[in-house]
Write a protein that holds these residues in place. Structure first.
Motif, PDB file in Angstrom:
ATOM      1  N   VAL A   1      54.302  34.775  43.957  1.00  0.00           N
ATOM      2  CA  VAL A   1      55.011  36.009  43.617  1.00  0.00           C
ATOM      3  C   VAL A   1      56.469  35.843  44.044  1.00  0.00           C
ATOM      4  CG1 VAL A   1      55.153  38.501  44.046  1.00  0.00           C
ATOM      5  CG2 VAL A   1      52.918  37.397  43.806  1.00  0.00           C
ATOM      6  N   MET A   2      57.383  36.039  43.081  1.00  0.00           N
ATOM      7  CA  MET A   2      58.801  35.730  43.299  1.00  0.00           C
ATOM      8  C   MET A   2      59.640  36.903  43.794  1.00  0.00           C
ATOM      9  SD  MET A   2      59.624  33.170  40.114  1.00  0.00           S
ATOM     10  CE  MET A   2      59.103  34.255  38.804  1.00  0.00           C
ATOM     11  N   GLY A   3      59.124  38.123  43.713  1.00  0.00           N
ATOM     12  CA  GLY A   3      59.906  39.273  44.140  1.00  0.00           C
ATOM     13  C   GLY A   3      59.013  40.432  44.489  1.00  0.00           C
ATOM     14  N   GLY A   4      59.632  41.534  44.862  1.00  0.00           N
ATOM     15  CA  GLY A   4      58.870  42.721  45.208  1.00  0.00           C
ATOM     16  C   GLY A   4      58.347  42.665  46.627  1.00  0.00           C
TER      17      GLY A   4
ATOM     18  N   PHE B   1      51.817  37.915  34.739  1.00  0.00           N
ATOM     19  CA  PHE B   1      53.251  37.714  34.559  1.00  0.00           C
ATOM     20  C   PHE B   1      54.046  38.734  35.382  1.00  0.00           C
ATOM     21  CE2 PHE B   1      57.210  38.459  32.107  1.00  0.00           C
ATOM     22  CZ  PHE B   1      57.759  37.198  32.230  1.00  0.00           C
ATOM     23  N   GLU B   2      53.680  40.008  35.273  1.00  0.00           N
ATOM     24  CA  GLU B   2      54.388  41.063  35.993  1.00  0.00           C
ATOM     25  C   GLU B   2      54.255  40.883  37.506  1.00  0.00           C
ATOM     26  OE1 GLU B   2      52.356  41.430  33.448  1.00  0.00           O
ATOM     27  OE2 GLU B   2      53.439  42.556  31.922  1.00  0.00           O
ATOM     28  N   LYS B   3      53.094  40.439  37.953  1.00  0.00           N
ATOM     29  CA  LYS B   3      52.888  40.228  39.391  1.00  0.00           C
ATOM     30  C   LYS B   3      53.708  39.048  39.890  1.00  0.00           C
ATOM     31  CE  LYS B   3      48.377  42.397  39.473  1.00  0.00           C
ATOM     32  NZ  LYS B   3      46.919  42.240  39.486  1.00  0.00           N
ATOM     33  N   ILE B   4      53.670  37.947  39.160  1.00  0.00           N
ATOM     34  CA  ILE B   4      54.394  36.744  39.596  1.00  0.00           C
ATOM     35  C   ILE B   4      55.903  36.974  39.642  1.00  0.00           C
ATOM     36  CG2 ILE B   4      54.977  34.349  38.951  1.00  0.00           C
ATOM     37  CD1 ILE B   4      52.214  34.572  40.217  1.00  0.00           C
ATOM     38  N   ILE B   5      56.455  37.669  38.653  1.00  0.00           N
ATOM     39  CA  ILE B   5      57.909  37.874  38.679  1.00  0.00           C
ATOM     40  C   ILE B   5      58.321  39.002  39.630  1.00  0.00           C
ATOM     41  CG2 ILE B   5      58.238  36.940  36.368  1.00  0.00           C
ATOM     42  CD1 ILE B   5      58.728  39.832  35.392  1.00  0.00           C
ATOM     43  N   GLY B   6      57.337  39.734  40.167  1.00  0.00           N
ATOM     44  CA  GLY B   6      57.638  40.774  41.152  1.00  0.00           C
ATOM     45  C   GLY B   6      57.935  42.129  40.557  1.00  0.00           C
ATOM     46  N   ALA B   7      57.543  42.355  39.315  1.00  0.00           N
ATOM     47  CA  ALA B   7      57.840  43.625  38.657  1.00  0.00           C
ATOM     48  C   ALA B   7      56.613  44.519  38.506  1.00  0.00           C
ATOM     49  CB  ALA B   7      58.441  43.369  37.277  1.00  0.00           C
TER      50      ALA B   7
ATOM     51  N   LEU C   1      56.264  51.665  42.692  1.00  0.00           N
ATOM     52  CA  LEU C   1      55.673  51.808  44.022  1.00  0.00           C
ATOM     53  C   LEU C   1      56.383  50.975  45.089  1.00  0.00           C
ATOM     54  CD1 LEU C   1      51.874  51.718  43.093  1.00  0.00           C
ATOM     55  CD2 LEU C   1      53.309  53.713  43.515  1.00  0.00           C
ATOM     56  N   HIS C   2      57.293  50.113  44.698  1.00  0.00           N
ATOM     57  CA  HIS C   2      57.939  49.212  45.649  1.00  0.00           C
ATOM     58  C   HIS C   2      58.633  49.966  46.784  1.00  0.00           C
ATOM     59  CE1 HIS C   2      58.123  45.517  42.764  1.00  0.00           C
ATOM     60  NE2 HIS C   2      56.914  46.027  42.855  1.00  0.00           N
TER      61      HIS C   2
ATOM     62  N   ILE D   1      45.451  41.903  49.345  1.00  0.00           N
ATOM     63  CA  ILE D   1      46.017  40.694  49.944  1.00  0.00           C
ATOM     64  C   ILE D   1      47.474  40.933  50.343  1.00  0.00           C
ATOM     65  CG2 ILE D   1      46.458  38.231  49.627  1.00  0.00           C
ATOM     66  CD1 ILE D   1      43.394  39.322  49.400  1.00  0.00           C
ATOM     67  N   GLY D   2      48.214  41.616  49.478  1.00  0.00           N
ATOM     68  CA  GLY D   2      49.619  41.904  49.782  1.00  0.00           C
ATOM     69  C   GLY D   2      49.776  42.693  51.068  1.00  0.00           C
ATOM     70  N   PHE D   3      48.982  43.741  51.234  1.00  0.00           N
ATOM     71  CA  PHE D   3      49.061  44.534  52.464  1.00  0.00           C
ATOM     72  C   PHE D   3      48.531  43.765  53.667  1.00  0.00           C
ATOM     73  CE2 PHE D   3      49.569  48.368  49.749  1.00  0.00           C
ATOM     74  CZ  PHE D   3      50.695  48.886  50.387  1.00  0.00           C
ATOM     75  N   ALA D   4      47.528  42.921  53.467  1.00  0.00           N
ATOM     76  CA  ALA D   4      47.022  42.101  54.571  1.00  0.00           C
ATOM     77  C   ALA D   4      48.119  41.170  55.084  1.00  0.00           C
ATOM     78  CB  ALA D   4      45.805  41.300  54.126  1.00  0.00           C
ATOM     79  N   LYS D   5      48.949  40.670  54.172  1.00  0.00           N
ATOM     80  CA  LYS D   5      50.064  39.816  54.588  1.00  0.00           C
ATOM     81  C   LYS D   5      51.180  40.619  55.275  1.00  0.00           C
ATOM     82  CE  LYS D   5      51.383  36.424  51.866  1.00  0.00           C
ATOM     83  NZ  LYS D   5      51.273  35.201  52.635  1.00  0.00           N
TER      84      LYS D   5
END
Length: 178
Positions: A55-58, A76-82, A87-88, A116-120
């Protein structure tokens, strides 16, 4: 002449759009066009080495996904961070409040983006990820493993009221429900 033709075409299309089935059909075509365009952009980025599995952003930048052959919703949306960009700001506020969440509970975890994002983001918290779809649970487990949080995330099938009532989430739970 062109203005007249345009007005006639606009008038006809506005009348057609009032017909529910036609409106849905046009919506479907628009959606398909966007998917095709996204695939083209994805293919170009992949070929140039600019589109990988991280994930590149967000708020969850740095999170790792399995290779692109693995099914991931809105990859695609997850990887580019959009992905769910609206909610960001709210997620950033949670991080800035520096609350030590005791447990992160995600109902409707899908492929694990939020679990996973919140766990990190909150490394002291354990997590429970509820997901009905078996395929999504398998991907979620893989994503948890790739991000080194699998020992802190318990993956469950269903979160019914009795299951949630029986939880002992500790003093500061964070509930995510999608």
């Amino acid at each position: 002449m062109w203005k007249l033709l345009r007005r006639v075409a606009d008038s006809i299309s506005m009348k057609l759009m009032k017909i529910g089935a036609f409106d849905r059909f046009v919506g479907f075509l628009t959606y398909q066009r966007k998917r095709t365009l996204r695939r083209k952009v994805e293919k170009r980025l992949l070929a140039s080495g600019q589109y990988g599995n991280t994930v590149m952003g967000g708020p969850f930048h740095g999170m790792i996904y399995p290779p692109s052959k693995t099914w991931i919703s809105a990859r695609f949306e997850k990887i580019i961070g959009a992905y769910e960009q609206e909610l960001h700001t709210q997620i950033q506020r949670l991080v800035e409040q520096e609350k030590n969440y005791s447990q992160i509970i995600n109902v409707g975890a899908a492929d694990g983006f939020y679990s996973i994002g919140f766990a990190k983001l909150f490394p002291k918290a354990d997590g429970i990820a509820y997901e009905l779809n078996a395929r999504s649970r398998d991907v979620l487990a893989l994503v948890a493993e790739l991000n080194c949080v699998s020992e802190r995330i318990r993956i469950e099938r269903q979160a019914d009221p009795e299951t949630l009532a029986a939880l002992d989430p500790g003093p500061r739970p964070l509930l995510i429900c999608d």
